[in-house]
Write a protein that holds these residues in place. Sequence first.
Motif, PDB file in Angstrom:
ATOM      1  N   ASP A 119     -45.914  14.652   9.698  1.00 41.16           N
ATOM      2  CA  ASP A 119     -45.102  13.429   9.582  1.00 41.16           C
ATOM      3  C   ASP A 119     -45.290  13.796   7.758  1.00 41.16           C
ATOM      4  N   ASN A 120     -46.201  14.953   8.160  1.00 48.06           N
ATOM      5  CA  ASN A 120     -46.319  16.108   6.209  1.00 48.06           C
ATOM      6  C   ASN A 120     -44.815  16.199   6.353  1.00 48.06           C
ATOM      7  N   LEU A 121     -44.709  17.087   7.422  1.00 44.50           N
ATOM      8  CA  LEU A 121     -42.786  18.472   7.006  1.00 44.50           C
ATOM      9  C   LEU A 121     -42.385  17.298   7.109  1.00 44.50           C
ATOM     10  N   ARG A 122     -41.969  15.978   7.772  1.00 46.48           N
ATOM     11  CA  ARG A 122     -40.547  15.325   7.692  1.00 46.48           C
ATOM     12  C   ARG A 122     -40.395  14.742   6.752  1.00 46.48           C
ATOM     13  N   THR A 123     -41.716  14.272   6.358  1.00 47.62           N
ATOM     14  CA  THR A 123     -41.787  13.179   4.838  1.00 47.62           C
ATOM     15  C   THR A 123     -40.813  14.801   3.997  1.00 47.62           C
ATOM     16  N   GLN A 124     -41.079  15.302   4.205  1.00 49.85           N
ATOM     17  CA  GLN A 124     -40.873  16.881   3.300  1.00 49.85           C
ATOM     18  C   GLN A 124     -39.723  16.977   3.325  1.00 49.85           C
ATOM     19  N   ILE A 125     -39.017  17.266   4.278  1.00 49.82           N
ATOM     20  CA  ILE A 125     -37.640  17.730   4.423  1.00 49.82           C
ATOM     21  C   ILE A 125     -37.094  16.234   4.190  1.00 49.82           C
ATOM     22  N   ALA A 126     -36.816  15.279   4.704  1.00 47.14           N
ATOM     23  CA  ALA A 126     -36.090  13.685   4.710  1.00 47.14           C
ATOM     24  C   ALA A 126     -36.350  14.302   2.781  1.00 47.14           C
ATOM     25  N   THR A 127     -37.181  14.238   1.503  1.00 46.65           N
ATOM     26  CA  THR A 127     -37.225  13.685   0.731  1.00 46.65           C
ATOM     27  C   THR A 127     -35.765  15.363   0.281  1.00 46.65           C
ATOM     28  N   HIS A 128     -36.252  16.276   1.271  1.00 46.59           N
ATOM     29  CA  HIS A 128     -35.655  17.439   0.209  1.00 46.59           C
ATOM     30  C   HIS A 128     -33.908  17.355   0.260  1.00 46.59           C
ATOM     31  N   ILE A 129     -33.498  16.477   2.163  1.00 49.46           N
ATOM     32  CA  ILE A 129     -32.676  16.447   1.978  1.00 49.46           C
ATOM     33  C   ILE A 129     -31.861  15.741   0.680  1.00 49.46           C
TER      34      ILE A 129
END
Length: 113
Positions: free
Chosen positions: A4-14
């Motif tokens: 979940d943490n990586l999903r959040t980081q990916i969405a934020t980065h995009i």
Amino acid sequence: MITDNLRTQIATHIVSLVNSAKVGLGGNSTSPAATDVDVPSGATISQVNAVKANDTVFQVSVEVAGSELTGLTIREMGIFDSSNNMLSRLSFSGISSIPSTDTLQLFLTMEVR
């Protein structure tokens, strides 16, 4: 497995990458190697906005003045970063006959899963 943490980081980065957009007249290409919309319309985009809807979902909204689209049928939208790299391209059924006093609003919603 993606956490979940990586999903959040990916969405934020995009969301942080989104810089500009184009609308086009094409819509046939399905190549993931494409670098631009099929047939750029040349219309000036009045607004591009990228926001996170929640931890893993983000939305990009694009606005174009109807006066920029007179006589055109829009069939695609491309989202670009600050280096003009296309991040996403969306094709759709043609949109035409947009009054010059109206604004075309297009939305791209994505979820990182």
